[in-house]
Enzyme design. Structure first.
Site: not given
Length: 181
Positions: A21, A85, A101, A103, A105, A118, A121
Site C-alpha cells: 500500500r 499495524n 507490514d 498483517d 492489526d 487479521d 492472515e
C-alpha cells in the site's frame, strides 16, 4: 533529510518484497530519533491491486525506527480512533517512509477498548512467506508492548497529545513559521 513541513510518500511492503500500500502524501509535523509524525488528510491511497481511494478524515501517523509497529490516529466526529499495524521498524530512505507490514492489526476505539485483527492472515502469510521463529517472537513481543501502551494510554494513545499534534498540523500547513508550543 526529512524535516518538518515536508511532504512524504508512505509505502508499506509485504515480507516477500511486494508493495502492499502507498499513501500519497503525508505532511511531516515532527522528525526525531524516536519517531516521524506525518498527517494524511484526504490523502490518496493506492492498494497493491491498483485500487485507489481517498482517506475520509485527517489522520496523525506515527512511524518508529526502533519499534515493530506504526499507529494511525484518525480524528473523527465520534472521537479519536486508532489503527495499529504490526510492522517492521520504519525507515525514511530519501524516497518514502517504508516498512514491512506483518498483517496483525489492532483497532482501538475512543473508549480505549481494542480488538486484534487479521490473526488468520498473519498465520497464512507466515506459512506462505516463511516468517522465521525469531521474527514471530519479535512480533509477539512488540504486540505485548503495544497492548500495554494502549491500556496505559501512553503516547500515541493520549488524546491530549493527538489534539496538540493536530493543532500543530493546522498551524504548519497554513504558515511559513516554525511551530511554537
Amino acid at each position: 533529510m526529512l524535516k518538518e513541513k515536508d511532504y512524504v510518500y508512505i509505502q508499506s511492503y509485504k515480507h516477500d518484497g511486494s508493495l502492499h500500500r502507498t499513501w500519497i502524501k503525508g505532511f511531516v509535523i515532527e522528525v526525531s530519533k524516536e519517531r516521524i509524525v506525518a498527517v494524511t488528510d484526504r490523502a490518496c491511497v493506492v492498494e497493491s491491486d491498483g485500487r485507489r481511494w481517498i482517506t475520509r478524515e485527517p489522520a496523525i501517523c506515527f512511524f518508529y525506527p526502533n519499534q515493530w509497529f506504526n499507529v494511525i490516529s484518525m480524528i473523527r466526529k465520534t472521537g479519536i480512533h486508532y489503527y495499529c499495524n504490526l510492522a517492521s521498524p520504519s525507515i525514511y530512505d530519501g524516497e518514502a517512509i517504508k516498512n514491512i507490514d506483518y498483517d496483525l492489526d489492532v483497532k482501538v476505539h475512543p473508549d480505549g477498548s481494542y480488538l486484534i485483527l487479521d490473526e488468520d492472515e498473519y498465520a497464512q502469510h507466515g506459512a506462505e512467506m516463511g516468517y522465521s521463529e525469531q521474527l514471530k517472537r519479535a512480533i509477539g513481543l512488540e504486540m505485548e508492548k503495544l497492548i500495554k501502551k494502549i491500556e496505559r494510554r501512553e503516547s500515541p494513545f493520549d488524546e491530549k497529545e493527538i489534539e496538540e499534534l493536530y493543532r500543530r498540523y493546522q498551524y504548519l500547513s497554513k504558515h511559513n513559521g516554525k511551530w511554537k508550543k
